[in-house]
Design a protein around this motif. Structure first.
Motif, PDB file in Angstrom:
ATOM      1  N   ARG A  16       0.915  -1.207   0.029  1.00 48.88           N
ATOM      2  CA  ARG A  16       0.029   0.090  -0.046  1.00 48.88           C
ATOM      3  C   ARG A  16       0.946   1.037   0.029  1.00 48.88           C
ATOM      4  NH1 ARG A  16      -2.832  -0.415   5.921  1.00 48.88           N
ATOM      5  NH2 ARG A  16      -1.105   0.902   7.029  1.00 48.88           N
ATOM      6  N   PRO A  17       0.410   2.374  -0.440  1.00 50.35           N
ATOM      7  CA  PRO A  17       1.209   3.645  -0.707  1.00 50.35           C
ATOM      8  C   PRO A  17       1.614   4.109   0.783  1.00 50.35           C
ATOM      9  CG  PRO A  17      -0.906   4.073  -1.521  1.00 50.35           C
ATOM     10  CD  PRO A  17      -0.924   2.474  -1.012  1.00 50.35           C
ATOM     11  N   GLN A  18       2.267   5.012   0.719  1.00 53.39           N
ATOM     12  CA  GLN A  18       2.483   5.705   2.015  1.00 53.39           C
ATOM     13  C   GLN A  18       1.222   6.626   2.485  1.00 53.39           C
ATOM     14  OE1 GLN A  18       5.446   8.614   1.187  1.00 53.39           O
ATOM     15  NE2 GLN A  18       5.411   9.472   3.336  1.00 53.39           N
ATOM     16  N   GLU A  19       1.287   6.724   3.793  1.00 53.93           N
ATOM     17  CA  GLU A  19       0.127   7.431   4.347  1.00 53.93           C
ATOM     18  C   GLU A  19       0.742   8.610   4.965  1.00 53.93           C
ATOM     19  OE1 GLU A  19      -1.876   4.675   7.012  1.00 53.93           O
ATOM     20  OE2 GLU A  19      -3.065   3.765   5.381  1.00 53.93           O
ATOM     21  N   ILE A  20      -0.019   9.636   4.863  1.00 52.63           N
ATOM     22  CA  ILE A  20       0.454  10.928   5.663  1.00 52.63           C
ATOM     23  C   ILE A  20      -0.939  11.206   6.660  1.00 52.63           C
ATOM     24  CG2 ILE A  20       0.939  13.380   5.353  1.00 52.63           C
ATOM     25  CD1 ILE A  20       1.982  12.600   2.529  1.00 52.63           C
ATOM     26  N   ILE A  21      -0.778  11.313   7.548  1.00 54.72           N
ATOM     27  CA  ILE A  21      -1.742  11.546   8.640  1.00 54.72           C
ATOM     28  C   ILE A  21      -1.784  12.998   9.068  1.00 54.72           C
ATOM     29  CG2 ILE A  21      -3.016  11.003  10.738  1.00 54.72           C
ATOM     30  CD1 ILE A  21      -1.565   8.293  10.224  1.00 54.72           C
ATOM     31  N   LEU A  30       3.661  19.110   4.018  1.00 55.88           N
ATOM     32  CA  LEU A  30       3.113  17.940   3.261  1.00 55.88           C
ATOM     33  C   LEU A  30       4.199  17.462   2.199  1.00 55.88           C
ATOM     34  CD1 LEU A  30      -0.617  18.919   2.688  1.00 55.88           C
ATOM     35  CD2 LEU A  30       0.212  17.095   4.185  1.00 55.88           C
ATOM     36  N   ARG A  31       4.956  18.609   1.549  1.00 55.95           N
ATOM     37  CA  ARG A  31       5.843  18.245   0.799  1.00 55.95           C
ATOM     38  C   ARG A  31       6.990  17.380   1.098  1.00 55.95           C
ATOM     39  NH1 ARG A  31       8.044  23.235  -1.560  1.00 55.95           N
ATOM     40  NH2 ARG A  31       6.297  23.287  -2.671  1.00 55.95           N
ATOM     41  N   ASP A  32       7.434  17.903   2.528  1.00 55.99           N
ATOM     42  CA  ASP A  32       8.540  16.783   3.258  1.00 55.99           C
ATOM     43  C   ASP A  32       8.020  15.710   3.743  1.00 55.99           C
ATOM     44  OD1 ASP A  32      10.011  19.222   2.998  1.00 55.99           O
ATOM     45  OD2 ASP A  32       9.497  20.324   5.148  1.00 55.99           O
ATOM     46  N   ALA A  33       6.809  15.514   4.085  1.00 53.00           N
ATOM     47  CA  ALA A  33       6.076  14.401   4.493  1.00 53.00           C
ATOM     48  C   ALA A  33       5.761  13.389   3.232  1.00 53.00           C
ATOM     49  CB  ALA A  33       4.730  14.477   5.043  1.00 53.00           C
ATOM     50  N   ALA A  34       5.567  14.020   2.133  1.00 56.56           N
ATOM     51  CA  ALA A  34       5.374  12.954   0.978  1.00 56.56           C
ATOM     52  C   ALA A  34       6.382  12.425   0.221  1.00 56.56           C
ATOM     53  CB  ALA A  34       4.509  13.711  -0.109  1.00 56.56           C
ATOM     54  N   GLN A  35       7.902  13.338   0.408  1.00 55.24           N
ATOM     55  CA  GLN A  35       8.878  13.023   0.013  1.00 55.24           C
ATOM     56  C   GLN A  35       8.992  12.922  -1.748  1.00 55.24           C
ATOM     57  OE1 GLN A  35       9.997   9.336   2.124  1.00 55.24           O
ATOM     58  NE2 GLN A  35      10.238  10.778   4.047  1.00 55.24           N
ATOM     59  N   ARG A  52       6.468  11.758  -3.240  1.00 57.60           N
ATOM     60  CA  ARG A  52       5.419  10.702  -4.016  1.00 57.60           C
ATOM     61  C   ARG A  52       4.065  11.346  -4.019  1.00 57.60           C
ATOM     62  NH1 ARG A  52       5.977   5.286  -0.903  1.00 57.60           N
ATOM     63  NH2 ARG A  52       4.702   4.684  -2.563  1.00 57.60           N
ATOM     64  N   ASN A  53       3.668  11.242  -5.148  1.00 57.54           N
ATOM     65  CA  ASN A  53       2.092  11.908  -5.617  1.00 57.54           C
ATOM     66  C   ASN A  53       1.213  10.799  -5.241  1.00 57.54           C
ATOM     67  OD1 ASN A  53       3.117  14.232  -6.165  1.00 57.54           O
ATOM     68  ND2 ASN A  53       2.982  14.151  -8.296  1.00 57.54           N
ATOM     69  N   ASP A  54       1.530   9.458  -5.092  1.00 57.91           N
ATOM     70  CA  ASP A  54       0.421   8.423  -4.809  1.00 57.91           C
ATOM     71  C   ASP A  54       0.356   8.313  -3.245  1.00 57.91           C
ATOM     72  OD1 ASP A  54       2.914   7.444  -4.240  1.00 57.91           O
ATOM     73  OD2 ASP A  54       2.474   5.287  -4.920  1.00 57.91           O
ATOM     74  N   ALA A  55       0.733   9.110  -2.529  1.00 59.77           N
ATOM     75  CA  ALA A  55       0.583   8.903  -1.056  1.00 59.77           C
ATOM     76  C   ALA A  55      -0.697   9.328  -0.625  1.00 59.77           C
ATOM     77  CB  ALA A  55       1.647   9.908  -0.077  1.00 59.77           C
ATOM     78  N   GLY A  82       0.080  18.153  -5.254  1.00 58.01           N
ATOM     79  CA  GLY A  82      -0.488  17.123  -6.115  1.00 58.01           C
ATOM     80  C   GLY A  82      -0.819  15.842  -5.412  1.00 58.01           C
ATOM     81  N   LEU A  83      -1.352  16.069  -4.198  1.00 53.72           N
ATOM     82  CA  LEU A  83      -1.955  14.836  -3.430  1.00 53.72           C
ATOM     83  C   LEU A  83      -3.350  14.709  -3.522  1.00 53.72           C
ATOM     84  CD1 LEU A  83       0.017  15.229  -0.192  1.00 53.72           C
ATOM     85  CD2 LEU A  83       0.540  13.480  -1.947  1.00 53.72           C
ATOM     86  N   SER A  84      -3.546  13.611  -4.373  1.00 57.97           N
ATOM     87  CA  SER A  84      -5.025  13.462  -4.777  1.00 57.97           C
ATOM     88  C   SER A  84      -5.821  12.618  -3.990  1.00 57.97           C
ATOM     89  CB  SER A  84      -5.223  13.347  -6.374  1.00 57.97           C
ATOM     90  OG  SER A  84      -4.502  12.134  -6.636  1.00 57.97           O
TER      91      SER A  84
END
Length: 138
Positions: free
Chosen positions: A56-61, A89-94, A96-99, A125-127
């Motif tokens: 599963r993709p990375q999760e950002i809470i 959010l950019r730092d947390a997503a690293q 990856r836009n599929d997070a 770009g986090l959709s």
């Protein structure tokens, strides 16, 4: 030559057949129309196999407090603007836009605070955005 006098009686319009036709149409419409509410949808949720979720993709809470403070992956965010949220959010997503972004907002949090998180996610770009909720303990 004897001419007839014009008939002074107004012509009669027979309304009985007209009313009969209207009643038949009304009965037809009443029987063929369904009245349903959209809130009473009967759906069956799909089932998933737990073993397929290993990749599963990375999760950002993102947690939103009642007073408008933000925490992303247990790290407090300095500032309450959309720009500061977007940087965090950019730092947390690293990159990856599929997070997946999970918004966990307090029930008393302002609606605008949640909208700020969604706007920051759109800018980065986090959709994949979802909201966390808890079940009623009844």
């Amino acid at each position: 030559m004897r001419f007839r006098r014009p008939n002074t009686e107004p012509p009669e319009i027979n309304l009985i057949p007209f009313i009969d036709v209207l009643l038949v149409i009304l009965i037809f419409l009443m029987l063929s129309t369904t009245y349903s509410k959209f809130t009473e949808l009967q759906i069956t949720l799909p089932s998933a196999d737990a073993e397929k979720l290993k990749d599963r993709p990375q999760e950002i809470i993102v947690s939103v407090a009642a007073d408008g403070r933000y925490v992303i992956n247990r790290q407090p965010v300095e500032g309450r603007t959309v720009e500061s949220l977007a940087l965090a959010l950019r730092d947390a997503a690293q990159g990856r836009n599929d997070a997946s972004l999970i918004i966990s907002a307090d029930a008393a949090a302002a609606h605008q605070s949640v909208i700020h998180v969604m706007e920051a996610a759109r800018r980065e770009g986090l959709s994949r955005v979802t909201f966390a909720a808890q079940t009623d303990a009844r």
